[in-house]
Write a protein that holds these residues in place. Structure first.
Motif, mmCIF file in Angstrom:
data_model
loop_
_atom_site.group_PDB
_atom_site.id
_atom_site.type_symbol
_atom_site.label_atom_id
_atom_site.label_comp_id
_atom_site.label_asym_id
_atom_site.label_seq_id
_atom_site.Cartn_x
_atom_site.Cartn_y
_atom_site.Cartn_z
ATOM 1 N N TRP A 1 0.816 -1.216 0.000
ATOM 2 C CA TRP A 1 0.000 0.000 0.000
ATOM 3 C C TRP A 1 0.841 1.253 0.000
ATOM 4 C CZ3 TRP A 1 -0.096 -3.995 3.422
ATOM 5 C CH2 TRP A 1 0.611 -3.820 4.619
ATOM 6 N N GLU B 1 -5.285 -1.964 3.708
ATOM 7 C CA GLU B 1 -6.683 -2.396 3.748
ATOM 8 C C GLU B 1 -6.788 -3.774 4.366
ATOM 9 O OE1 GLU B 1 -8.478 -2.017 -0.098
ATOM 10 O OE2 GLU B 1 -7.094 -0.381 -0.557
ATOM 11 N N ASN C 1 -8.341 -6.517 1.822
ATOM 12 C CA ASN C 1 -7.697 -6.672 0.527
ATOM 13 C C ASN C 1 -6.789 -7.883 0.586
ATOM 14 O OD1 ASN C 1 -6.051 -6.443 -1.696
ATOM 15 N ND2 ASN C 1 -6.089 -4.209 -1.667
ATOM 16 N N HIS D 1 -3.092 -7.362 0.636
ATOM 17 C CA HIS D 1 -2.446 -6.693 1.748
ATOM 18 C C HIS D 1 -2.231 -7.650 2.907
ATOM 19 C CE1 HIS D 1 -3.617 -2.336 0.448
ATOM 20 N NE2 HIS D 1 -3.022 -3.004 -0.479
#
Lengths: 342, 441
Positions: free
Chosen positions: A278, B275, B278, B281
């Motif tokens: 991310w 997240e 997700n 992730h």
């Protein structure tokens, strides 16, 4: 280092030379010199000398395994100086007792040579029963003091005593987000009087910014309540400037750090960081973590001060204790160095 | 519905497919009989009854256990005003349980979360697993007792069905404490190891870490919960994928953040948003699906058929070998557990009777004592009453005496007054006589 030298002489009355180079604090009035003498070149002379001889710096990292100690040390000195890179395998078994392993490197920057020794403590806090796991560490620190003391006390002394004393001990706090663990307080309480302890919050990318602030406050409160004096200690502030500088630093401690030795491309720049799915955590970005602050504090402004506090205060305390017991120092072989501190 | 589970040591009703002596051939039905509706009936009955599930979370404090529970069940079991046990610092290991009733789509689930605050937090953590083992054993014992009762109308199932063990994300391997704990508990409960706070690790570090952990688990022969193979190939593929991801790396959060216009649950960092749901992730969705959506019943079955049976056979074997009174049953190893229990019951009843008799005795004694005391105090009161009466009479007499004296005095005084008056009268009379007799002068 120049700043440090200036401050040491600040208690003397000021005589202003014609070039107008005055020290920043004047305790009395000054009289002007009749010509330029050249006293201020002493700073330049000291600098040249230091560059030739180089200096030692010994740093110890303590914390249980997996907190990123070796990575942080590598990042701090921008080179592979930790024990891991010196040949030990990555997934080495956790040792059954605390071991002390030290690795030395000579690094050079701008003509200045530094002999950096990193002392690692694998096995700290990793066992099921961690009672007294601080004892080997304490013993090691006192042994270094003892070595230095013996050299000092010799009749024919070496020109430059090799300094293996631990100047700084970085203690890694696990980022639980709740509070300090019992082991942390025990260790710091026992060792804050014999060595400079700098607590840092390891793996700070575990916490969001709010969690980090809360955690820091809680940790600071706990440290205060337990009476742990971490570096920079309040009692050793010499003057108001020191105090205000150090107060700012103390407010920001413990620093929440992230270490990395891999580089990534961010906005066209190459930065050290950690790549996650991310985003990329930039190690030197002050918005992401406080590594830059720690590095500036440790290396760029307080390196000499760390050495001085170790030499003038911690070492002197040890020395006084050793000389007072048994009514004086008689030649003691290195086999029976006792734990006089604690 | 009835799958042949190779691991079941004892299933609740023997499947006809496993009995070797039962020879059967498949018949084709000539009409619609209707027992294909059986699953629906079972389903409806179960939904009415509701389900129970007990989940235990173990790990050092600060690993995000409470947050993960909140995220898994989308409730705030641990909220700001009832903070999770980790927020309160404990010096010894405690075992705490909290129950919550969740309803979804008409199905009721009684969820019990068992937490172990203080685990692994002290300096000396030897035997910190003991309270956990004791708890699990006590729940199994409760169930065993409930099963052996005469009246089995309600048998609440409080056994621990699953234990989530949180591993700190050090990136190196398992700690000695992790290994010890899992070794001791893999026989008693389904252990599912999880990597906590997985957003600490980059994907590569995560892979290495997982491999290292699985290697160590195999080395130490730790039996973690294994997903059963199904007949369906599709499902098998999924299961194999899950197995490769073990141990699952999870991140927990209930905070909703907006990312690219979508609202997701996650953790906000200056460098991005991690997240929770997700799949790239973290493995949170895998865990949730596995735990709740697909394997909850299997976890309960394994607990019932494997772990509970282990406990039961061990316990009952121990009872026959060395029961409470070793002197009597030493040579009677062949006694069946039921007879043994009967004897124990009889003994227990006798003991109760004896205790009752004793208590009656004690009661009698006490009553006597009390009576005696009451008598004594009554006598005392009598005595005092007498004394006071006497005092009163004495005073009365005194007063009488005084009055008499006073009366006497009064009488005397009156007598005197009369005499004086008489004298006065006489005196005035003689004066008048004298006056009348003459004016002498």
């Amino acid at each position: 280092q120049q700043q440090q030298i200036k401050n040491r002489l600040s208690h003397l009355p000021v005589v202003v030379g014609s070039h107008g180079h005055a020290t920043s604090h004047s305790s009395g009035g000054g009289s002007t010199l009749l010509g330029y003498i050249g006293i201020d070149t002493i700073i330049e002379q000291m600098r040249k000398k230091t560059m030739k001889t180089g200096f030692d710096f010994n740093i110890m990292v303590v914390g249980h395994s997996g907190l990123g100690k070796s990575t942080l040390v590598n990042t701090l000195f921008k080179s592979q100086v930790s024990r891991r890179s010196a040949g030990w395998a990555r997934d080495e078994k956790i040792p059954k007792t605390v071991e002390i392993k030290s690795v030395s490197h000579v690094i050079e920057e701008g003509g200045v040579k530094m002999k950096l020794t990193v002392v690692d403590t694998p096995g700290f806090g990793d066992q099921i029963n961690n009672d007294n796991c601080w004892e080997p560490i304490s013993k090691y620190i006192n042994e270094q003091y003892e070595k230095f003391l013996k050299e000092e006390v010799n009749i024919t002394r070496k020109k430059r005593i090799p300094d293996t004393r631990v100047h700084c001990c970085i203690y890694f706090i696990s980022p639980t987000g709740h509070s300090l663990r019992q082991l942390d307080t025990e260790f710091m309480k026992r060792l804050s009087h014999s060595v400079n302890i700098i607590p840092v919050i390891a793996k700070a990318d575990t916490m969001t910014i709010e969690e980090r602030q809360e955690f820091k406050q809680r940790v600071r409160k706990e440290l205060e309540m337990s009476g742990i004096e971490f570096y920079p200690q309040k009692e050793f502030d010499e003057d108001m400037e020191d105090k205000s500088d150090n107060d700012k630093i103390r407010e920001a401690m413990p620093f929440a750090v992230v270490g990395s030795d891999k580089e990534y491309q961010v906005n066209g720049k190459r930065v050290l960081g950690r790549k996650t799915a991310w985003g990329i955590v930039e190690v030197e970005n002050p918005n992401h973590c406080e590594f830059a602050q720690l590095r500036d504090f440790l290396i760029r402004s307080h390196l000499q001060d760390l050495k001085e506090v170790t030499h003038n205060i911690h070492y002197e305390t040890y020395r006084a204790k050793r000389l007072n017991e048994n009514g004086g120092l008689h030649p003691i072989s290195s086999n029976d160095t006792q734990e006089s501190n604690l | 519905m009835l799958t042949v589970s190779a691991r079941a040591k004892r299933s609740t009703f023997p499947s006809p497919l496993t009995r070797p002596d039962f020879c059967f051939s498949q018949r084709n039905l000539e009409g619609y009989v209707g027992f294909a509706n059986l699953p629906n009936q079972v389903y409806r009955k179960s939904v009415k009854r509701g389900f129970e599930f007990t989940l235990m979370v173990v790990g050092e404090s600060g690993l995000g256990k409470s947050t993960l529970i909140n995220s898994l069940f989308l409730t705030d079991l641990y909220s700001k005003d009832y903070p999770g046990p980790s927020q309160r610092i404990k010096k010894t290991v405690q075992v705490e349980q909290s129950k919550v009733l969740i309803k979804e789509g008409g199905v009721q689930l009684t969820l019990t979360i068992v937490d172990t605050p203080g685990f692994g937090d002290a300096v000396d953590n030897s035997n910190c697993w003991q309270p956990v083992i004791n708890y699990i054993d006590s729940k199994c014992e409760d169930f065993l007792n409930a099963e052996s009762r005469v009246n089995r109308r309600s048998m609440p199932d409080n056994r621990v069905h699953c234990c989530l063990y949180f591993i700190a994300p050090s990136g190196h391997g398992l700690k000695p404490l992790d290994i010890e704990f899992m070794k001791r508990l893999h026989d008693k409960v389904n252990v599912i190891p999880l990597i906590a706070k997985a957003d600490t690790l980059t994907p590569e570090e995560c892979q290495l870490f997982k491999k290292q952990i699985m290697k160590e688990i195999q080395e130490h022969k730790i039996k973690i919960y294994e997903f059963p193979d199904t007949e369906d190939d599709e499902d098998n593929k999924l299961i194999r994928k899950i197995k490769e991801k073990m141990p699952l790396a999870v991140v927990g959060s209930n905070v909703v953040i907006e990312v690219n216009g979508k609202k997701v649950r996650g953790r906000q960092y200056p460098w991005g948003v991690a997240e929770v749901e997700n799949g790239e992730h973290c493995d949170f969705t895998v865990l949730r699906n596995m735990l709740i959506r697909t394997h909850m019943q299997d976890l309960k079955d394994v607990t019932n058929n494997v772990h509970y049976e282990n406990y039961r056979s061990k316990k009952l074997a121990a009872v026959t070998c060395n029961g409470v009174d070793t002197s009597k049953t030493k040579g009677q190893l062949t006694k069946s557990p039921l007879a043994q229990m009967e004897e124990e019951r009889r003994e227990h009843v006798m003991k109760m009777k004896k205790m009752e008799a004793e208590m009656e005795q004690v009661f009698e004694m006490k009553v006597k004592e009390k009576k005696q005391k009451l008598k004594d105090s009554e006598a005392e009161l009598e005595r005092r009453h007498e004394q006071m009466k006497r005092n009163l009479e004495a005073q009365y007499k005194e007063l009488e005496e005084k009055r008499r004296v006073f009366e006497e005095e009064k009488a005397n005084w009156e007598a005197q007054q009369r005499i004086l008056e008489q004298q006065k009268l006489d005196a005035s009379k003689t004066m008048e006589k004298n006056k009348k007799k003459g004016k002498i002068f």
